[in-house]
Design an enzyme around this catalytic site. Sequence first.
Site, PDB file in Angstrom:
ATOM      1  N   HIS A  37       0.806  -1.224  -0.080  1.00 27.92           N
ATOM      2  CA  HIS A  37      -0.166   0.009   0.194  1.00 27.92           C
ATOM      3  C   HIS A  37       0.703   1.312  -0.022  1.00 27.92           C
ATOM      4  CE1 HIS A  37      -2.440  -3.183   1.761  1.00 27.92           C
ATOM      5  NE2 HIS A  37      -3.409  -2.695   1.411  1.00 27.92           N
ATOM      6  N   HIS A 477     -28.039 -14.902  25.197  1.00 35.26           N
ATOM      7  CA  HIS A 477     -26.790 -14.636  26.308  1.00 35.26           C
ATOM      8  C   HIS A 477     -25.959 -16.050  26.717  1.00 35.26           C
ATOM      9  CE1 HIS A 477     -28.625 -10.884  26.851  1.00 35.26           C
ATOM     10  NE2 HIS A 477     -28.197 -10.462  28.009  1.00 35.26           N
TER      11      HIS A 477
END
Length: 695
Positions: A37, A477
């Site tokens: 990059h 949960h």
Amino acid sequence: MNVSQQIEARAAASERNMADAIRFLAMDAVQKANSGHPGMPMGMADAVTVLFNRFIKIDPSLPDWPDRDRFVLSAGHGSMLIYAIHHLIGFADMPMAELSAFRQLGSKTAGHPEYGHALGIETTTGPLGQGIATAVGMAIAEQMMAARFSSSLCNHFTYVVAGDGCLQEGIGHEAIDLAGHLKLRKLIVLWDDNRISIDGSTDLSTSMDQLARFRAAGWDAQRVDGHDPEAVAKAIQRAHRTRKPSLIACRTRIGKGAASMEGSHKTHGAALGDKEIAATREKLAWPHPPFFVPPEIKSAWQRVAVRGRMAREAWETRLDASRSKRRYEQTVGRQLGDDLAPLLAKFRAAHRKRASKVATRQASQMTLEVINGATALTVGGSADLTGSNLTMTSQTQPIGPGNFKGRYLHYGIREHGMAAAMNGIALHGGFIPYGGTFLAFSDYARGAIRLSALMGLPVIYVLTHDSIGLGEDGPTHQPVEHLAMLRATPNLNVFRPADIIETAECWEIALGEKKTPSVLALSRQALPMLRQTDGDENLSARGAYVLREARGARDVTLLATGSEVEIAVAAAERLQAEESIEAAVVSMPCWEKFEVQDVSYQRQVLGDAPRIAVEAAGRLGWDRWMGPDGAFVGMVGFGASAPAGDLYRHFGITADHIIAEALRLVRKEFRDARPIGTGTTMRAGEAVIASSREV
Ligand SMILES: Cc1ncc(C[n+]2csc(CCOP(=O)(O)OP(=O)(O)O)c2C)c(N)n1
Ligand SMILES: [Mg+2]
């Protein structure tokens, strides 16, 4: 021009060359690797050159000197930025040969910066947002160290280079909010405000007024031209003075300097091509060949190292003269002291005698009371579940804005931010962080847990409510797949203790780890004390051990963890009494520790008899321990909302079920029966539908 203007002009000219050195090293390395990059290092070269040339305090000859400034390249894809700088300021492991081996096997110049892989990389980045959130932890630790020792021993900044991606990521938001609240005044973020990401303009996906957002979170926010060195320098000076964390939005052009591609998202993540690079050499008047930096530019960079070394030497003089030197060195060296092991042994002996029946989350808190009394290194916290995770003890006063003397963090409802901040605290040094949430919400912290493991940090995750045993809160949960996910993560200890004794043992092991993070999966519900043998030995340290041996030869071996060990023991007793079947029970609090035991110990523990694994979670991974002829008693789908006892019965995680499986495996006449209640007879959907109808 007056004299000061002349000096400024000379500095600017030299800084432009210094920045161009970064640009060409980045362009050439990416071109050679044909991967990487270049756009980000080129765009931020000017601003980061000012930061290093005029401000930063690091010493390449002693990269982990504790009072150095921390530099975090949160936009980790721009790794050539940091590699180029490390080369230019003289890190021993970053000769030019490493830059020209960018992204190749065995080189120091990995695709993204990796902590521990090359000197001076403060944290692993690449997953966007992790860097800025980790830096928050570093800045917290800095303030905590300064509160414990004087600012003459601890006084450094945490600088972050973040991209649009880091600010868009959810974890970035958690971090920004927490940092603003805590007034982390020595945290300074330089945002590469280039308005470009991979798909093109950031207009495609955001309308956020970032400065307003940061200000709303309690930050000082400035915008500068990121290619104007004086403006950047002034902004950093102001950031040093303010009492708040600072954002400096550096307006930049991605790929700055590139002959025709400057400003284009095409520079983000691909080599620019020989033609473009040649044209850029012309445009920037850089006649040098690839991987060559003229000596005068190199020596300008090396002044940064000289300034850093002088600062380090002055700090060493102060440390030598300090009365706190010994305590400081013990803290930085994370020395737990000799008291802890005997205190924990005493704790275990007392509770064995008392046969204390408590939830393992409570056992964890009781153990922590001992640990936190014996060492000041531990720093607790929870993502707003302090009363459920039981992570607070009598010693842990909370820290808050402007008050960093305490050792407990109310991380808020920010699991991912908490995990990354704990990474930062561990990376900074001086502390051992532990933090809690529900095991099911480890998903929300996953990105940072993975980095704890990848970086090898001694971070401890206190993950309570570890199964359907949490009951009424229901399937949202109740973790089912989480243990498998965590166990699949390399270099992560996953502990699931069965009782108070194992809980204290697992804490002791976790604290002893230097390069491996730990998860403690803990029950909400009370569990009886199961240890039957006396003695100090930490049996959990072997990962699995025979808790209850058969009388004579084993007919069957029951493998279980955590809250299901109690059920396995009950099944073993009844198998003996009712069926004359001899069952051994093996508690397996930590697979990872068991995996590294010698084969003869493993064989002795697992035995030759058929094996039944019992865990109130998914099966994935258990077949390895069960063997091809084993059986599994556990969950096949999501849980349901009901009292815990009803759920265990409903999902068949019971002694009855274990006994039925044992009969099937042991007695010839039962051998053709189908496994009961799991896999073939109850599919996930059926279980859930049945549960909502019947329970
Ligand atoms: C969590 C995460 N998601 C996606 C990516 C892939 N990725 C790498 S860079 C990038 C774009 C980042 O944009 P920005 O931060 O603006 O960087 P710039 O293009 O300006 O260099 C993306 C999506 C990643 N590295 N991490
Ligand atoms: Mg960008």
